[in-house]
Design a protein around this motif. Structure first.
Motif, PDB file in Angstrom:
ATOM      1  N   LEU A   1      35.884  36.198  42.687  1.00 37.31           N
ATOM      2  CA  LEU A   1      36.876  35.422  41.951  1.00 37.31           C
ATOM      3  C   LEU A   1      38.153  36.238  41.741  1.00 37.31           C
ATOM      4  O   LEU A   1      39.263  35.736  41.862  1.00 37.31           O
ATOM      5  CB  LEU A   1      36.283  35.002  40.600  1.00 37.31           C
ATOM      6  CG  LEU A   1      37.139  34.160  39.683  1.00 37.31           C
ATOM      7  CD1 LEU A   1      37.368  32.779  40.278  1.00 37.31           C
ATOM      8  CD2 LEU A   1      36.460  34.038  38.320  1.00 37.31           C
ATOM      9  N   PHE A   2      38.013  37.538  41.460  1.00 40.78           N
ATOM     10  CA  PHE A   2      39.129  38.415  41.115  1.00 40.78           C
ATOM     11  C   PHE A   2      39.761  39.110  42.320  1.00 40.78           C
ATOM     12  O   PHE A   2      40.578  40.009  42.138  1.00 40.78           O
ATOM     13  CB  PHE A   2      38.656  39.470  40.105  1.00 40.78           C
ATOM     14  CG  PHE A   2      38.654  38.977  38.690  1.00 40.78           C
ATOM     15  CD1 PHE A   2      39.682  39.308  37.823  1.00 40.78           C
ATOM     16  CD2 PHE A   2      37.630  38.174  38.234  1.00 40.78           C
ATOM     17  CE1 PHE A   2      39.694  38.852  36.522  1.00 40.78           C
ATOM     18  CE2 PHE A   2      37.621  37.709  36.923  1.00 40.78           C
ATOM     19  CZ  PHE A   2      38.660  38.049  36.070  1.00 40.78           C
ATOM     20  N   ARG A   3      39.444  38.724  43.531  1.00 40.79           N
ATOM     21  CA  ARG A   3      39.911  39.491  44.689  1.00 40.79           C
ATOM     22  C   ARG A   3      41.431  39.544  44.839  1.00 40.79           C
ATOM     23  O   ARG A   3      41.943  40.466  45.456  1.00 40.79           O
ATOM     24  CB  ARG A   3      39.234  39.028  45.966  1.00 40.79           C
ATOM     25  CG  ARG A   3      39.664  37.709  46.510  1.00 40.79           C
ATOM     26  CD  ARG A   3      38.956  37.445  47.862  1.00 40.79           C
ATOM     27  NE  ARG A   3      39.278  36.140  48.363  1.00 40.79           N
ATOM     28  CZ  ARG A   3      38.441  35.133  48.409  1.00 40.79           C
ATOM     29  NH1 ARG A   3      37.200  35.290  47.998  1.00 40.79           N
ATOM     30  NH2 ARG A   3      38.822  33.975  48.892  1.00 40.79           N
ATOM     31  N   HIS A   4      42.188  38.595  44.297  1.00 36.42           N
ATOM     32  CA  HIS A   4      43.649  38.651  44.340  1.00 36.42           C
ATOM     33  C   HIS A   4      44.245  39.061  42.987  1.00 36.42           C
ATOM     34  O   HIS A   4      45.453  38.938  42.788  1.00 36.42           O
ATOM     35  CB  HIS A   4      44.227  37.298  44.768  1.00 36.42           C
ATOM     36  CG  HIS A   4      43.987  36.994  46.204  1.00 36.42           C
ATOM     37  ND1 HIS A   4      43.041  36.086  46.610  1.00 36.42           N
ATOM     38  CD2 HIS A   4      44.540  37.505  47.331  1.00 36.42           C
ATOM     39  CE1 HIS A   4      43.038  36.033  47.930  1.00 36.42           C
ATOM     40  NE2 HIS A   4      43.934  36.884  48.387  1.00 36.42           N
TER      41      HIS A   4
ATOM     42  N   GLU B   1      45.420  31.209  36.477  1.00 40.05           N
ATOM     43  CA  GLU B   1      45.184  31.210  37.927  1.00 40.05           C
ATOM     44  C   GLU B   1      43.699  31.383  38.223  1.00 40.05           C
ATOM     45  O   GLU B   1      43.132  30.687  39.068  1.00 40.05           O
ATOM     46  CB  GLU B   1      45.953  32.343  38.604  1.00 40.05           C
ATOM     47  CG  GLU B   1      47.434  32.170  38.671  1.00 40.05           C
ATOM     48  CD  GLU B   1      48.131  33.352  39.324  1.00 40.05           C
ATOM     49  OE1 GLU B   1      49.358  33.297  39.407  1.00 40.05           O
ATOM     50  OE2 GLU B   1      47.470  34.330  39.746  1.00 40.05           O
ATOM     51  N   LEU B   2      43.079  32.316  37.512  1.00 37.39           N
ATOM     52  CA  LEU B   2      41.652  32.578  37.729  1.00 37.39           C
ATOM     53  C   LEU B   2      40.796  31.387  37.310  1.00 37.39           C
ATOM     54  O   LEU B   2      39.774  31.100  37.953  1.00 37.39           O
ATOM     55  CB  LEU B   2      41.229  33.848  36.994  1.00 37.39           C
ATOM     56  CG  LEU B   2      41.777  35.124  37.635  1.00 37.39           C
ATOM     57  CD1 LEU B   2      41.808  36.265  36.642  1.00 37.39           C
ATOM     58  CD2 LEU B   2      40.961  35.487  38.864  1.00 37.39           C
ATOM     59  N   ALA B   3      41.202  30.672  36.273  1.00 37.24           N
ATOM     60  CA  ALA B   3      40.455  29.477  35.852  1.00 37.24           C
ATOM     61  C   ALA B   3      40.512  28.406  36.938  1.00 37.24           C
ATOM     62  O   ALA B   3      39.508  27.730  37.199  1.00 37.24           O
ATOM     63  CB  ALA B   3      41.004  28.941  34.533  1.00 37.24           C
TER      64      ALA B   3
ATOM     65  N   ALA C   1      37.372  25.739  41.195  1.00 30.23           N
ATOM     66  CA  ALA C   1      37.279  25.344  42.606  1.00 30.23           C
ATOM     67  C   ALA C   1      36.148  26.043  43.353  1.00 30.23           C
ATOM     68  O   ALA C   1      35.465  25.418  44.168  1.00 30.23           O
ATOM     69  CB  ALA C   1      38.608  25.635  43.312  1.00 30.23           C
ATOM     70  N   GLU C   2      35.948  27.334  43.092  1.00 34.09           N
ATOM     71  CA  GLU C   2      35.023  28.118  43.912  1.00 34.09           C
ATOM     72  C   GLU C   2      33.669  28.391  43.271  1.00 34.09           C
ATOM     73  O   GLU C   2      32.662  28.437  43.965  1.00 34.09           O
ATOM     74  CB  GLU C   2      35.653  29.473  44.268  1.00 34.09           C
ATOM     75  CG  GLU C   2      36.887  29.384  45.122  1.00 34.09           C
ATOM     76  CD  GLU C   2      37.511  30.737  45.415  1.00 34.09           C
ATOM     77  OE1 GLU C   2      38.317  30.806  46.347  1.00 34.09           O
ATOM     78  OE2 GLU C   2      37.203  31.729  44.731  1.00 34.09           O
ATOM     79  N   VAL C   3      33.646  28.632  41.974  1.00 38.50           N
ATOM     80  CA  VAL C   3      32.405  29.083  41.334  1.00 38.50           C
ATOM     81  C   VAL C   3      31.660  27.937  40.662  1.00 38.50           C
ATOM     82  O   VAL C   3      30.481  27.729  40.918  1.00 38.50           O
ATOM     83  CB  VAL C   3      32.675  30.219  40.315  1.00 38.50           C
ATOM     84  CG1 VAL C   3      31.386  30.673  39.653  1.00 38.50           C
ATOM     85  CG2 VAL C   3      33.359  31.400  41.011  1.00 38.50           C
ATOM     86  N   ALA C   4      32.348  27.195  39.799  1.00 43.80           N
ATOM     87  CA  ALA C   4      31.675  26.148  39.017  1.00 43.80           C
ATOM     88  C   ALA C   4      30.884  25.162  39.872  1.00 43.80           C
ATOM     89  O   ALA C   4      29.746  24.835  39.521  1.00 43.80           O
ATOM     90  CB  ALA C   4      32.685  25.420  38.128  1.00 43.80           C
ATOM     91  N   PRO C   5      31.441  24.690  40.997  1.00 39.45           N
ATOM     92  CA  PRO C   5      30.663  23.713  41.778  1.00 39.45           C
ATOM     93  C   PRO C   5      29.359  24.272  42.347  1.00 39.45           C
ATOM     94  O   PRO C   5      28.422  23.522  42.590  1.00 39.45           O
ATOM     95  CB  PRO C   5      31.607  23.320  42.912  1.00 39.45           C
ATOM     96  CG  PRO C   5      32.972  23.650  42.416  1.00 39.45           C
ATOM     97  CD  PRO C   5      32.783  24.861  41.537  1.00 39.45           C
ATOM     98  N   SER C   6      29.300  25.586  42.538  1.00 42.09           N
ATOM     99  CA  SER C   6      28.111  26.161  43.168  1.00 42.09           C
ATOM    100  C   SER C   6      27.022  26.564  42.184  1.00 42.09           C
ATOM    101  O   SER C   6      25.893  26.805  42.579  1.00 42.09           O
ATOM    102  CB  SER C   6      28.491  27.365  44.033  1.00 42.09           C
ATOM    103  OG  SER C   6      28.916  28.432  43.239  1.00 42.09           O
TER     104      SER C   6
ATOM    105  N   ILE D   1      35.415  25.528  30.626  1.00 44.36           N
ATOM    106  CA  ILE D   1      35.964  26.854  30.372  1.00 44.36           C
ATOM    107  C   ILE D   1      37.417  26.628  29.997  1.00 44.36           C
ATOM    108  O   ILE D   1      38.139  25.910  30.687  1.00 44.36           O
ATOM    109  CB  ILE D   1      35.861  27.769  31.604  1.00 44.36           C
ATOM    110  CG1 ILE D   1      34.417  28.120  31.838  1.00 44.36           C
ATOM    111  CG2 ILE D   1      36.719  29.012  31.424  1.00 44.36           C
ATOM    112  CD1 ILE D   1      34.188  29.074  32.967  1.00 44.36           C
ATOM    113  N   THR D   2      37.848  27.215  28.904  1.00 46.94           N
ATOM    114  CA  THR D   2      39.208  27.067  28.433  1.00 46.94           C
ATOM    115  C   THR D   2      39.798  28.446  28.213  1.00 46.94           C
ATOM    116  O   THR D   2      39.187  29.287  27.568  1.00 46.94           O
ATOM    117  CB  THR D   2      39.240  26.292  27.092  1.00 46.94           C
ATOM    118  OG1 THR D   2      38.572  25.055  27.264  1.00 46.94           O
ATOM    119  CG2 THR D   2      40.654  26.082  26.620  1.00 46.94           C
TER     120      THR D   2
END
Length: 188
Positions: free
Chosen positions: A64-67, A159-161, A166-171, A181-182
Motif C-alpha cells: 500500500l505504501f510503495r509510493h 491518497e493512501l485511503a 481500491a487495492e486492499v479492502a476488496p481482497s 476507514i476514515t
C-alpha cells in the motif's frame, strides 16, 4: 537549496516537490484504475484467530505504501513543524510511527479484550494512517478512524485511503474488512 530564512523550503525545493507530487498522484490514480478492472484476490483469515495472518497483513500494508516512503512522510511533517508561524502550536508536535510488528504484538496480546464485532479503533495523531491501515488488516473492526492535524500528512493519508479502498479492502474477506476507514483532518 535548503530552507529560506522563514523556515519554509526554498522555491526550487517546492518546485521539485510539486513535480514529484504530480508523478506520485498519477501513480496513485493509475493503481486505483488498475484495481478497478482487476480480479479481486480473496484473502482468507486464519481459521484459529479469525484474522488475517500477520505476515500477509504486513505485506498488504507495505505494498500500500510503495509510493509513500518514510522520507516523503518525514519531509511533509518537517515542512509544517518548522514553518515559522508564531501563532501556531504545531511546533509542540512530534512525529513518530509504530512499527507494524509492534502493532501485531499489541493485537496478539489484547485480541481477547477487543470485541469481534462492532468495535471502533481511533488513532489520534494518525499521521498518514499507517496504524489505521494495520489495524484494519489485523482485526475485524467495524470502523477505523484516524485523526491528523498536519495537513500535509492528512493529504498523504487521503491518497493512501484511496489505495486501501481500491487495492486492499476488496481482497480482505468480509469477516476481516472494516466497514469503513476514515482519515480526518483536525484543527491544531
Amino acid at each position: 537549496g535548503g530552507d529560506d530564512d522563514d523556515g519554509r523550503p526554498a522555491p526550487e525545493v517546492l518546485a521539485s516537490r510539486a513535480a514529484a507530487d504530480i508523478i506520485r498522484g498519477a501513480a496513485v490514480q493509475s493503481r486505483v484504475a488498475a484495481a478497478e478492472g482487476a480480479p479481486i484476490p480473496v484473502e482468507v483469515p486464519d481459521p484459529h484467530s479469525g484474522t488475517l495472518p500477520a505476515r500477509r497483513a504486513m505485506m498488504l500494508c507495505e505494498d500500500l505504501f510503495r509510493h509513500h516512503s518514510g522520507a516523503l512522510i518525514r519531509e511533509r511533517c518537517r515542512d509544517e513543524v518548522f514553518a515559522k508561524d508564531e501563532g501556531s502550536s504545531i511546533r509542540d508536535l512530534v512525529y513518530g510511527e509504530f512499527s507494524f510488528l509492534s502493532l501485531v504484538a499489541f493485537f496478539k496480546k489484547y485480541r481477547g479484550l477487543i470485541p469481534r464485532s462492532g468495535a471502533v479503533c481511533y488513532d489520534l495523531g494518525s499521521g498518514v494512517g499507517r496504524p489505521v491501515f494495520a489495524a484494519a488488516t489485523l482485526h475485524p473492526f467495524a470502523k477505523v478512524v484516524g485523526l491528523e492535524c498536519l495537513s500535509g500528512l492528512h493529504a498523504l493519508g487521503t491518497e493512501l485511503a484511496q489505495l486501501y479502498d481500491a487495492e486492499v479492502a476488496p481482497s480482505i474477506a468480509a469477516a476481516m474488512r472494516a466497514a469503513s476507514i476514515t482519515l480526518a483532518p483536525t484543527m491544531a
